[in-house]
Write an enzyme that holds these catalytic residues in place. Structure first.
Site, PDB file in Angstrom:
ATOM      1  N   ASP A 118       0.754  -1.248   0.035  1.00 34.34           N
ATOM      2  CA  ASP A 118       0.003  -0.144   0.092  1.00 34.34           C
ATOM      3  C   ASP A 118       0.856   1.165  -0.069  1.00 34.34           C
ATOM      4  O   ASP A 118       1.931   1.447   0.846  1.00 34.34           O
ATOM      5  CB  ASP A 118      -0.989  -0.226   1.239  1.00 34.34           C
ATOM      6  N   THR A 191       2.268 -10.868  -9.774  1.00 35.33           N
ATOM      7  CA  THR A 191       1.698 -11.115  -8.519  1.00 35.33           C
ATOM      8  C   THR A 191       0.301 -10.773  -9.094  1.00 35.33           C
ATOM      9  O   THR A 191      -0.146 -10.483 -10.375  1.00 35.33           O
ATOM     10  CB  THR A 191       1.898 -10.138  -7.386  1.00 35.33           C
ATOM     11  N   GLU A 192      -0.883 -10.937  -8.152  1.00 30.51           N
ATOM     12  CA  GLU A 192      -2.010 -10.555  -8.796  1.00 30.51           C
ATOM     13  C   GLU A 192      -2.333  -9.114  -9.098  1.00 30.51           C
ATOM     14  O   GLU A 192      -2.790  -8.824  -9.983  1.00 30.51           O
ATOM     15  CB  GLU A 192      -3.257 -10.996  -7.468  1.00 30.51           C
TER      16      GLU A 192
HETATM   17  N1  SAM Z   1       1.436  -8.586  -2.915  1.00 25.32           N
HETATM   18  C1  SAM Z   1      -0.113  -9.047  -3.333  1.00 25.32           C
HETATM   19  C2  SAM Z   1       0.303  -8.546  -4.831  1.00 25.32           C
HETATM   20  O1  SAM Z   1       0.989  -7.827  -5.433  1.00 25.32           O
HETATM   21  O2  SAM Z   1      -0.875  -9.134  -5.608  1.00 25.32           O
HETATM   22  C3  SAM Z   1      -0.856  -8.049  -2.434  1.00 25.32           C
HETATM   23  C4  SAM Z   1      -0.925  -6.433  -2.555  1.00 25.32           C
HETATM   24  S1  SAM Z   1      -1.885  -5.817  -1.673  1.00 25.32           S
HETATM   25  C5  SAM Z   1      -1.903  -4.197  -2.327  1.00 25.32           C
HETATM   26  C6  SAM Z   1      -0.905  -5.585  -0.042  1.00 25.32           C
HETATM   27  C7  SAM Z   1      -1.188  -6.703   0.794  1.00 25.32           C
HETATM   28  O3  SAM Z   1      -0.417  -6.892   1.950  1.00 25.32           O
HETATM   29  C8  SAM Z   1      -2.639  -7.051   1.410  1.00 25.32           C
HETATM   30  O4  SAM Z   1      -3.016  -8.146   1.037  1.00 25.32           O
HETATM   31  C9  SAM Z   1      -2.566  -6.468   2.839  1.00 25.32           C
HETATM   32  O5  SAM Z   1      -3.612  -7.259   3.591  1.00 25.32           O
HETATM   33  C10 SAM Z   1      -1.089  -6.989   3.088  1.00 25.32           C
HETATM   34  N2  SAM Z   1      -0.655  -6.367   4.300  1.00 25.32           N
HETATM   35  C11 SAM Z   1      -0.330  -5.061   4.355  1.00 25.32           C
HETATM   36  N3  SAM Z   1       0.121  -4.756   5.736  1.00 25.32           N
HETATM   37  C12 SAM Z   1       0.563  -5.587   6.359  1.00 25.32           C
HETATM   38  C13 SAM Z   1       1.355  -5.943   7.299  1.00 25.32           C
HETATM   39  N4  SAM Z   1       1.657  -4.962   8.051  1.00 25.32           N
HETATM   40  N5  SAM Z   1       1.557  -7.352   7.684  1.00 25.32           N
HETATM   41  C14 SAM Z   1       1.189  -8.379   6.634  1.00 25.32           C
HETATM   42  N6  SAM Z   1       0.629  -8.025   5.542  1.00 25.32           N
HETATM   43  C15 SAM Z   1       0.104  -6.777   5.266  1.00 25.32           C
END
Ligand code: SAM
Length: 213
Positions: A118, A191-192
């Site tokens: 994010d 990635t997705e």
């Molecule tokens: N990496 C994947 C992709 O590229 O398709 C998912 C990207 S998505 C924008 C970010 C992911 O990071 C989300 O599934 C969120 O729940 C997870 N996330 C965010 N902060 C996190 C944290 N502090 N610890 C573990 N997971 C986290």
């Protein structure tokens, strides 16, 4: 990521305690026991639905992979992909990566992956970015000397911020790509989020930050 509540997720995660490790702190410094071998350890933070980690695990059976994901309704999709692919070199942790140094010992990890985290564009949310200095301090702690953080994003602002943050912290930057899908990097596993953004024509940025401690 919008999280759709899946009431059955918790029970499926519990049923597969051989993959979803319920007490990761217990294995700090001894993850080789979980995998039953000593192999380079690669950790993905914010694994999401697991396409990347399962793709990497299939491509690199010589490495062991651990995915950390905050939401059980999301990590359950990663679990399902692990089961379908029948990979033996992936484990999942359903927890907050802010506690990384509780799950891994000093110098235990060879590589870290941060994929499409994010961006938290508002300045007042800077500390939440996974490339903010407090996160980099944790990566430095768990990574071996010359260990690598592999970073990908579609967000130019986050990419520029992260290059500066890695550099200021003392990581060495290499293999910087401003358009990954039109570069000569052949090892990419999508990635997705990467599939979603690149199908809309967005550029993908990538770099590797090497830990010098
Ligand atoms: N990496 C994947 C992709 O590229 O398709 C998912 C990207 S998505 C924008 C970010 C992911 O990071 C989300 O599934 C969120 O729940 C997870 N996330 C965010 N902060 C996190 C944290 N502090 N610890 C573990 N997971 C986290």
């Amino acid at each position: 990521m919008r999280v759709r509540h899946k009431p059955w997720a918790k029970s499926l995660l519990r049923q597969h305690s051989e993959i979803v490790i319920a007490s990761p702190k217990f294995y700090s410094g001894e993850w080789y026991e979980v995998f039953g071998r000593e192999a380079p350890l690669h950790v993905e933070i914010g694994t999401g639905k697991g396409q990347f980690i399962v793709g990497m695990a299939k491509k690199h059976p010589e490495f062991d992979f651990i995915g950390i994901e905050l939401h059980e309704s999301i990590i359950v999709s990663a679990l399902q992909k692990c089961l379908e692919a029948n990979v033996s070199n992936v484990r999942l942790i359903n927890a907050d990566a802010r506690r990384l140094t509780e799950y891994f010992a000093e110098d235990e990890v060879d590589e870290i992956y941060l994929n499409f985290c994010d961006p938290w564009p508002k300045h007042r949310h800077e500390k939440r970015r996974l490339t903010y200095s407090t996160f980099l301090a944790q990566y430095e702690y768990v990574l071996k000397n010359q260990g690598v953080v592999n970073f990908k994003t579609d967000n130019q602002g986050l990419f520029e911020y992260s290059l500066e943050s890695f550099s200021n912290y003392g990581f060495t930057l290499r293999n910087i790509s401003l358009d990954l899908h039109h570069s000569d990097f052949k090892e990419n596993v999508m990635t997705e989020y990467e599939e979603k953004f690149s199908s809309k024509g967005q550029r993908i940025y990538r770099c590797e930050a090497v830990c010098n401690d």
